[in-house]
Motif scaffolding. Sequence first.
Motif, mmCIF file in Angstrom:
data_model
loop_
_atom_site.group_PDB
_atom_site.id
_atom_site.type_symbol
_atom_site.label_atom_id
_atom_site.label_comp_id
_atom_site.label_asym_id
_atom_site.label_seq_id
_atom_site.Cartn_x
_atom_site.Cartn_y
_atom_site.Cartn_z
ATOM 1 N N GLY A 187 20.479 -31.445 -12.456
ATOM 2 C CA GLY A 187 20.574 -32.017 -11.467
ATOM 3 C C GLY A 187 22.272 -32.556 -11.076
ATOM 4 O O GLY A 187 23.125 -32.844 -10.495
ATOM 5 N N TYR A 188 21.957 -33.893 -11.840
ATOM 6 C CA TYR A 188 22.528 -34.561 -12.811
ATOM 7 C C TYR A 188 24.217 -34.250 -12.655
ATOM 8 O O TYR A 188 25.006 -34.834 -12.381
ATOM 9 C CB TYR A 188 22.092 -35.776 -13.784
ATOM 10 C CG TYR A 188 22.954 -37.173 -12.978
ATOM 11 C CD1 TYR A 188 22.989 -37.857 -11.990
ATOM 12 C CD2 TYR A 188 23.412 -37.701 -14.337
ATOM 13 C CE1 TYR A 188 23.277 -39.021 -12.494
ATOM 14 C CE2 TYR A 188 23.823 -38.882 -14.895
ATOM 15 C CZ TYR A 188 24.291 -39.700 -13.922
ATOM 16 O OH TYR A 188 24.902 -40.841 -14.288
ATOM 17 N N ARG A 189 23.923 -32.998 -13.906
ATOM 18 C CA ARG A 189 24.688 -33.012 -14.963
ATOM 19 C C ARG A 189 25.301 -31.377 -13.855
ATOM 20 O O ARG A 189 26.999 -31.852 -13.652
ATOM 21 C CB ARG A 189 24.610 -31.870 -15.890
ATOM 22 C CG ARG A 189 24.255 -33.282 -17.379
ATOM 23 C CD ARG A 189 24.131 -32.148 -18.329
ATOM 24 N NE ARG A 189 23.693 -32.887 -19.275
ATOM 25 C CZ ARG A 189 24.408 -33.315 -20.588
ATOM 26 N NH1 ARG A 189 25.267 -33.496 -20.229
ATOM 27 N NH2 ARG A 189 23.759 -33.932 -21.320
ATOM 28 N N PHE A 190 25.286 -31.409 -12.596
ATOM 29 C CA PHE A 190 25.380 -30.568 -11.637
ATOM 30 C C PHE A 190 26.460 -30.770 -10.560
ATOM 31 O O PHE A 190 27.723 -30.847 -10.680
ATOM 32 C CB PHE A 190 24.803 -29.385 -11.470
ATOM 33 C CG PHE A 190 25.377 -28.831 -9.829
ATOM 34 C CD1 PHE A 190 25.527 -27.148 -9.778
ATOM 35 C CD2 PHE A 190 25.390 -29.046 -8.318
ATOM 36 C CE1 PHE A 190 25.547 -26.506 -9.641
ATOM 37 C CE2 PHE A 190 25.861 -28.130 -7.594
ATOM 38 C CZ PHE A 190 25.728 -27.007 -8.417
ATOM 39 N N GLY A 191 25.895 -32.260 -10.471
ATOM 40 C CA GLY A 191 26.638 -32.734 -9.388
ATOM 41 C C GLY A 191 27.696 -34.065 -9.963
ATOM 42 O O GLY A 191 28.951 -33.848 -9.245
ATOM 43 N N VAL A 192 27.814 -34.210 -11.106
ATOM 44 C CA VAL A 192 28.554 -34.335 -11.520
ATOM 45 C C VAL A 192 30.430 -33.281 -11.981
ATOM 46 O O VAL A 192 31.640 -33.945 -11.618
ATOM 47 C CB VAL A 192 28.589 -34.840 -13.568
ATOM 48 C CG1 VAL A 192 29.942 -35.475 -14.085
ATOM 49 C CG2 VAL A 192 27.702 -36.848 -13.345
ATOM 50 N N LYS A 193 29.827 -32.217 -12.489
ATOM 51 C CA LYS A 193 31.016 -31.485 -12.476
ATOM 52 C C LYS A 193 30.835 -31.035 -10.701
ATOM 53 O O LYS A 193 32.411 -31.048 -10.500
ATOM 54 C CB LYS A 193 30.269 -29.934 -12.789
ATOM 55 C CG LYS A 193 30.239 -30.069 -14.721
ATOM 56 C CD LYS A 193 31.105 -30.496 -15.112
ATOM 57 C CE LYS A 193 31.354 -30.715 -16.841
ATOM 58 N NZ LYS A 193 32.306 -30.857 -17.550
ATOM 59 N N TRP A 194 30.136 -31.195 -10.009
ATOM 60 C CA TRP A 194 31.299 -31.035 -8.648
ATOM 61 C C TRP A 194 31.756 -31.596 -7.917
ATOM 62 O O TRP A 194 33.198 -31.721 -7.884
ATOM 63 C CB TRP A 194 29.744 -30.680 -7.635
ATOM 64 C CG TRP A 194 29.940 -30.624 -6.588
ATOM 65 C CD1 TRP A 194 30.153 -28.830 -5.769
ATOM 66 C CD2 TRP A 194 30.296 -31.493 -5.019
ATOM 67 N NE1 TRP A 194 30.440 -29.482 -4.729
ATOM 68 C CE2 TRP A 194 31.273 -30.978 -3.770
ATOM 69 C CE3 TRP A 194 30.601 -32.666 -5.438
ATOM 70 C CZ2 TRP A 194 31.469 -31.163 -3.188
ATOM 71 C CZ3 TRP A 194 30.811 -33.291 -4.106
ATOM 72 C CH2 TRP A 194 31.391 -32.720 -2.808
ATOM 73 N N ALA A 195 31.396 -33.124 -8.499
ATOM 74 C CA ALA A 195 32.363 -34.458 -8.254
ATOM 75 C C ALA A 195 33.601 -33.892 -9.109
ATOM 76 O O ALA A 195 34.939 -34.690 -8.393
ATOM 77 C CB ALA A 195 31.734 -35.162 -8.736
#
Length: 445
Positions: A213-221
């Motif tokens: 989830g953390y990695r997903f949020g970073v890429k979305w950002a």
Amino acid sequence: MKKAIFALLLIGLVGFSVVASGCIGGGGGGKTSTTSSSPTKTSTEASGTGTTTQSPSQTATSGQGYKGAIAIVYDVGGRGDLSFNDMAYLGASKAAKDFNLQLVELQSSSEDDYYKNLETLAKEKKYALIIAVGFMMTESVEAISKKYPDQKFAIVDGDVYDRPNVMSIKFKENEGSALAGALAALIAANDNKNKVGIVLGMEIPVLYKFEAGYRFGVKWAEDYYKQKQGKDVSIDVIYQYTGSFNDAAKGKAAADAQLQDGAWVIYQVAGGTGLGVFNAVQEYLKSHGDKKMGPPFAIGVDSAQDWIKPGVIIASMMKRVDVGVYNAVKAALDGSFKGGALELGLKEGGVKLSTVDDVMTMFNSLPEDRQKDKLKELGFNSKDELRQFLENTRKQVPDWIWQAVDELQQKIISGEIKVPAPTNKDGIEKIRSAGTWQEMEQLAG
């Protein structure tokens, strides 16, 4: 020794626990019990520790009969982690108070204690529900639930789906962690930094969900920042599994290394080990101009941890273990209990990013004397000063970043965006190698 290290931090939370349950069981490593129906406080409670140790045989003498009691078995690390185990206790103690139940607690000193602690309770045949806290107890719960089919169990984060007498309380940590990742990456990008970190505990399936989830949020950002600012950014995620949930020194060492490597925000997903992350960020700020507020920042986990080190922790990814435990007890009492998974995400209020109100609500729940002690420790003259400091800390982050995080939250809640939740090595490796959040979303299934 570990509890002594965290004694000042524990005063507030344990003080609240005394009020919630009356007579508290805790302690480091032995089996303990607690009776919420008794108003009598032990001598240690008067000093703020609130612990009393009894043998398993003493816990069986309640006399209240079946459904007059609930029990909880803590994972290694136990009460006082200011995180996972403490949140489970708060849910159980609230249920005990609301439903007039006896609450019995057993602490696991090592993994060898899981089975025997669960069987000690199950063979008494007096509990409406026995709660096992943590994925590591999965095998033991599965075995004991088969041996005692008439006893209801709930396991937090465990995967026991084929037993009608076992409710698996699950959380969409991937969803809440996506918000943490977006927040971290946007703070970094806004400050022209290109790295964020995450320090984790043991490498187990549930923590893969946090990392993914953390990695997903970073890429979305990264994608959001390009749309918002018209600039391409690439934010690397530095990660480390420490192998522990109760070793603050390991957490600090991991965070120190990440800060030296350029991480601008570090998310702690390691229980008591993660307290060392907060210490590392605080020391970094002090050594760089004696700063009282970040960036760099840490992000807390499980509970609203912002109050532990105001100015250091920008927000926390709250995992409402207390809500899951409370709901499981309620179901066991009202007849709605069912085996299988009870899963709570952003939509159900099971995970969220903390707000200043969340932090102050927790702080205001403490007894007045505990609040005063904590304020003095933190260097504030009043709760208003603490609130203002927390609000000022958040103002170090531009409003558009908070708005972006809220936008991601709403899209996840609506189902427009799906966050992957791998639970095995192969799954997390695919997330680590994905180049965009869209690629990751394809792995959400």
